[in-house]
Scaffold this motif. Structure first.
Motif: not given
Length: 231
Positions: A129-130, A210-215, A197-204, A225-229
């Protein structure tokens, strides 16, 4: 240091990658059956880079992924903790800008990049997370993040076969082709211990910037591939 432990102390991770630097790219291509090239192209496409933009490639190693980013016409710079990997990159890709940098303390001002990416390196950072917050710090508001990382195959039978390859076959293949096969035991263990995948999205999302997190999955979920804005 032949391999790091799963507590991922930065000096151990850096020394481990120093030990595999000379044959790292070749070994990865062999172990992935050539899929690594497609994963790099998919990462570049997901970033949606445009000519003139600036992109930071963290955990760049020898710069093979940074070189791929530059094919978009964007200015791509790579950063890595391992001086051995950077030295190998400077020899093989002298045209690629590569700098020494810790994912938790990047040597760049705030908001200078239009996009940031990290491929197969986030799971090697002691504070996930850091690192995601630090990536956000150097990204302008509205900028993009793409994380390319090993993940969890979605088909149960395929996942069982994949884990068997990781824990049994991969270290054996690494002994034949790598300059430091013990490092690939760590590789297998770190992939098995990494969140899905869901777990990493949660960390992002937990990083808070970061917003609009998806993969989306690649190769059946071996990689995601995890993407965010950037907010």
């Amino acid at each position: 240091m032949t391999r790091a432990d799963l507590d991922k102390q930065p000096h151990e991770v850096a020394e481990m990658f120093d030990g595999v630097a000379e044959r790292y790219d070749l070994t990865n291509t062999i172990l992935s059956f050539g899929q690594d090239r497609g994963w790099r192209r998919a990462t570049r496409a997901a970033l949606g880079l445009r000519p003139g933009e600036r992109v930071l490639d963290v955990g760049a190693g020898t710069g093979v992924s940074t070189e791929e980013m530059a094919r978009s016409g964007a200015y791509a710079v790579g950063a890595d903790l391992s001086v051995g990997m950077l030295a190998a990159g400077h020899r093989s890709r002298p045209q690629v800008p590569l700098v020494a940098g810790d994912a938790l303390a990047l040597p760049f001002p705030d908001g200078v990049f239009d996009a940031v990416t990290i491929s197969f390196a986030l799971r090697n950072v002691v504070d996930t997370v850091g690192a995601l917050r630090e990536l956000a710090r150097v990204t302008r508001p509205g900028g993009r993040l793409v994380v390319c990382e090993f993940s969890h195959p979605t088909n149960p039978a395929f996942r069982t076969a994949y884990l068997s390859y990781l824990m049994r076959s991969l270290p054996k293949v690494a002994r034949a082709v790598s300059s430091n096969p013990d490092a690939y035991v760590y590789l297998a263990e770190s992939i098995r211990a990494w969140p899905d995948q869901q777990g990493l999205a949660g960390r992002i999302a937990e990083a808070g910037l970061w917003t609009r997190v998806g993969w989306r999955n690649l190769t059946g979920g071996i990689v995601a591939l995890h993407r965010a804005t950037r907010i």
